[in-house]
Design a protein around this motif. Sequence first.
Motif, mmCIF file in Angstrom:
data_model
loop_
_atom_site.group_PDB
_atom_site.id
_atom_site.type_symbol
_atom_site.label_atom_id
_atom_site.label_comp_id
_atom_site.label_asym_id
_atom_site.label_seq_id
_atom_site.Cartn_x
_atom_site.Cartn_y
_atom_site.Cartn_z
ATOM 1 N N LYS A 1 16.880 4.096 -23.510
ATOM 2 C CA LYS A 1 17.807 4.699 -24.467
ATOM 3 C C LYS A 1 17.220 4.619 -25.875
ATOM 4 O O LYS A 1 16.663 3.591 -26.266
ATOM 5 N N ARG A 2 17.341 5.708 -26.619
ATOM 6 C CA ARG A 2 16.878 5.693 -28.005
ATOM 7 C C ARG A 2 17.754 4.750 -28.827
ATOM 8 O O ARG A 2 18.985 4.805 -28.745
ATOM 9 N N PHE B 1 22.440 -7.285 -21.129
ATOM 10 C CA PHE B 1 21.798 -5.995 -21.352
ATOM 11 C C PHE B 1 21.913 -5.568 -22.804
ATOM 12 O O PHE B 1 22.147 -4.411 -23.109
ATOM 13 N N GLU B 2 21.785 -6.519 -23.726
ATOM 14 C CA GLU B 2 21.713 -6.158 -25.135
ATOM 15 C C GLU B 2 20.378 -5.471 -25.385
ATOM 16 O O GLU B 2 19.330 -5.943 -24.947
ATOM 17 N N ILE B 3 20.396 -4.353 -26.079
ATOM 18 C CA ILE B 3 19.177 -3.575 -26.295
ATOM 19 C C ILE B 3 18.409 -4.152 -27.472
ATOM 20 O O ILE B 3 18.906 -4.201 -28.594
ATOM 21 N N TRP C 1 9.073 4.395 -29.113
ATOM 22 C CA TRP C 1 7.677 4.669 -28.749
ATOM 23 C C TRP C 1 7.592 5.205 -27.323
ATOM 24 O O TRP C 1 6.859 6.153 -27.046
ATOM 25 N N LEU C 2 8.362 4.608 -26.422
ATOM 26 C CA LEU C 2 8.366 5.084 -25.039
ATOM 27 C C LEU C 2 8.889 6.519 -24.958
ATOM 28 O O LEU C 2 8.361 7.345 -24.210
ATOM 29 N N LEU C 3 9.923 6.825 -25.736
ATOM 30 C CA LEU C 3 10.489 8.168 -25.710
ATOM 31 C C LEU C 3 9.554 9.193 -26.350
ATOM 32 O O LEU C 3 9.379 10.297 -25.822
ATOM 33 N N ASP C 4 8.940 8.823 -27.479
ATOM 34 C CA ASP C 4 8.222 9.814 -28.284
ATOM 35 C C ASP C 4 6.710 9.811 -28.102
ATOM 36 O O ASP C 4 6.064 10.849 -28.281
ATOM 37 N N ALA D 1 17.812 12.208 -19.184
ATOM 38 C CA ALA D 1 19.015 11.885 -18.418
ATOM 39 C C ALA D 1 20.273 12.267 -19.189
ATOM 40 O O ALA D 1 21.207 12.836 -18.631
ATOM 41 N N THR D 2 20.310 11.934 -20.485
ATOM 42 C CA THR D 2 21.385 12.349 -21.385
ATOM 43 C C THR D 2 20.730 12.693 -22.722
ATOM 44 O O THR D 2 19.503 12.688 -22.843
#
Length: 246
Positions: free
Chosen positions: A76-77, A242-244, A86-89, A19-20
């Motif tokens: 978001k990373r 929405f704190e990551i 983990w979800l991204l990579d 997405a970005t």
Amino acid sequence: MSQLSNKAISLICVEKRRATEDVIVITLAHQQKQVIAFSPGQYITLSATIEGKAYDRCYTISSCPEQSEGIEIIVKRVSQGAMSNWLLDQLGVGDIIQASEACGQFHLARSNKPKLLLLSAGVGVTPLLSMLRHIAKSHLSYEVIFHHSAKTFRDIIAADELSALGDQYPHLTISYNLTRERANSNSNQYSGHICDQMLQRICTDVPQRDVFVCGPNSYMERVQQILTKQGLPSNQYFQEDFEIAP
């Protein structure tokens, strides 16, 4: 062991797309091809074991119930973010992941006014994007002002889709404020952080609207103070933390 409830479901990753620069969209479908029920604005909790340690993290659904190809989440990373990275990579198309059923009280059913003001920052756009998609696809008669805060225009998630929704939906007004980039003065952009004067220009009838806000805690605190100053009754204000988490 996972901390998910007894109503855990198995989801399969069917698509990943960028997405970005540091955000991806993941499409998940029910392993048994069942419909995943949710209200726009709700979230699911994903569970995974990473390097021998169990993680449970909440992710808001960004798609709308009218979308039949499963659900979408936006990730978001995050520096040192075990689950997000983990979800991204590591999560691949075809992989199975455990999830909770959708839950949460931040959704459109809580509104009883025909006018809405939707305010978000960063990946806090996720639940509001679900609401906007639902309103547009269901042809609901809300009058909506949507305003999003981002560092730069390139950091705006789903910018092209939001622009298209603004063109297609006659009762939807979309604008942005950019905190690290000079805004285009001939467009719907503002420079700097959201403030009282900026919000007055964006929305002239705050007390007549139900307001949904999602973003970092510091952003929501600032926005709530501004809205209160502008006369918004407390029972017309809804927010989603929405704190990551890592």
